[in-house]
Enzyme design. Structure first.
Site, short mmCIF file in Angstrom:
data_model
loop_
_atom_site.label_atom_id
_atom_site.label_comp_id
_atom_site.label_asym_id
_atom_site.label_seq_id
_atom_site.Cartn_x
_atom_site.Cartn_y
_atom_site.Cartn_z
N GLN A 73 54.01 104.84 -47.56
CA GLN A 73 54.60 104.77 -46.22
C GLN A 73 54.24 103.46 -45.53
OE1 GLN A 73 53.27 107.54 -47.60
NE2 GLN A 73 53.99 109.43 -46.63
N PHE A 123 44.86 106.18 -51.59
CA PHE A 123 45.45 107.28 -50.81
C PHE A 123 44.33 108.27 -50.55
CE2 PHE A 123 48.02 111.20 -50.21
CZ PHE A 123 48.74 110.78 -49.10
N LYS A 135 88.78 106.01 -53.96
CA LYS A 135 88.52 105.94 -55.41
C LYS A 135 87.07 105.50 -55.60
CE LYS A 135 91.47 106.11 -58.54
NZ LYS A 135 92.10 107.40 -58.91
N ASN A 193 57.81 107.82 -55.27
CA ASN A 193 56.45 107.42 -55.62
C ASN A 193 56.28 107.73 -57.11
OD1 ASN A 193 53.78 106.79 -55.67
ND2 ASN A 193 53.13 108.30 -54.13
N THR A 236 94.63 107.18 -53.97
CA THR A 236 93.39 106.57 -54.46
C THR A 236 93.71 105.62 -55.61
OG1 THR A 236 92.83 108.29 -56.07
CG2 THR A 236 92.10 108.64 -53.80
N ASP A 237 94.80 105.90 -56.32
CA ASP A 237 95.20 105.00 -57.41
C ASP A 237 95.56 103.62 -56.87
OD1 ASP A 237 95.75 104.91 -60.35
OD2 ASP A 237 97.70 104.24 -59.60
N ARG A 245 44.43 103.03 -57.14
CA ARG A 245 45.45 103.69 -57.95
C ARG A 245 46.58 102.71 -58.22
NH1 ARG A 245 49.18 107.44 -53.84
NH2 ARG A 245 49.77 105.69 -52.51
N HIS A 299 54.46 108.36 -59.86
CA HIS A 299 53.04 108.64 -60.06
C HIS A 299 52.57 108.21 -61.45
CE1 HIS A 299 53.27 110.93 -56.40
NE2 HIS A 299 54.13 111.79 -56.92
#
Ligand SMILES: O=c1[nH]c(=O)c2[nH]c(=O)[nH]c2[nH]1
Length: 294
Positions: free
Chosen positions: A212, A152, A12, A238, A57-58, A169, A240
């Site tokens: 990274q 970068f 569930k 990322n 699942t109940d 940046r 931007h």
């Protein structure tokens, strides 16, 4: 046609469990989103329509609610371990139970009044089998920004590269991070608080030459700070922020020196990385079916 049943699991998803602790006049709230999954010998349900081995699942959902009372929610990890163990006990055909928990934080306004805290959601994924358990802790929707100390440049260029080099940046992300423990004998809340502090401090203090590099630094810092962690995984959009071009505006002396940006929502770079401790024990099935990671 010849075929066979491959990997399968069932459970569930996303039971919204709210537990109020009201033993005293000062109440506590535990607000969870709980998903369970059982893995094991459920071939007959798939190939013969035979439900004899299937714990519905109940029932799994009901157990998630019952265990919020019976076991309590000292931490998402502790609750998930108890729930996973109970589901394995209740379902003999299951080899493994995986319980995923998201916990939404509330801040106190009074003895029995709360305001939902925006921002980061704490997570846990617990995988229990008949001879042990593996625990991932984590955080998602951790929205971070450095308004400088990010560049970068020096990247590979081909015929389609138009990106200008950036010396200064904005670096922003909505981080998803999960880390794997090597033990279940852990003070889960202290470990989580310390992990969050380490991740935030490292994000703020690291000069970034790329997202990274920042993720790698955050992973190394977390593994250094907590020797009982085996591995950390990140998924980081990322987000931007593009400098708005003021050059066409007919306003004398109006400059944009890294002050006004447009926040783009898509497309976004998606940077994903794992940082793994050398010599860490085998990861087992801890990460099986955990979405959102490379
Ligand atoms: O930190 C970044 N990593 C990239 O790989 C990349 N690629 C890109 O266009 N911008 C960025 N930024």
């Amino acid at each position: 046609m010849s075929s066979h049943l491959g990997f399968n699991q069932y459970g569930k998803a996303e039971s919204r469990v709210v537990r109020i602790v009201r033993d005293t006049a000062v109440h506590e709230i535990h607000d969870l989103n709980v998903s369970t999954a059982l893995r094991g010998d459920f071939a007959d349900a798939h190939t013969r329509g035979d439900q004899a081995a299937v714990l519905p699942t109940d029932s799994q959902k009901n157990t998630a609610f019952a265990y919020a009372k019976i076991h309590g929610v000292a931490s998402p990890e502790d609750y998930a371990l108890a729930l996973g163990r109970r589901l394995l006990e209740a379902c003999p055909a299951a080899r493994q139970a995986q319980v995923e928990v998201e916990q939404y934080a509330w801040d106190r306004l009074g003895d029995h009044s709360f305001v939902r805290r925006g921002g980061a959601v704490r997570t846990a994924v617990v995988t229990v089998d008949r001879d042990g358990a593996q625990v991932l802790s984590g955080v998602q929707e951790l929205v971070l920004m450095n308004s400088t100390d990010s560049e970068f440049k020096g990247f590979l260029r081909d015929e389609f590269t138009t990106l200008p080099e950036a010396d200064d940046r904005i670096l922003a992300t909505s981080l998803v991070a999960r880390w794997q423990h090597t033990s279940t004998d852990v003070d889960w809340n202290a470990s989580y608080d310390s992990a969050l502090t380490t991740l935030l401090r490292t994000f703020a203090d690291t000069y970034s030459r790329a997202l990274q590099e920042t993720l790698h630094a955050m992973g190394c810092a977390l593994l250094d700070a907590q020797p009982s962690l085996a591995e950390v995984r990140f998924s980081a959009p990322n987000k931007h922020h593009f400098l708005v071009d003021f050059s066409g505006f007919r306003v004398d002396g109006l400059t944009n020196d890294g002050e006004v940006f447009v926040a783009a929502d898509r497309p976004y770079g998606l940077i994903e990385a794992q940082v793994v401790r050398d010599g860490a024990p085998p990861e087992g099935d801890a990460w099986l079916a955990v979405p959102g990671f490379c």
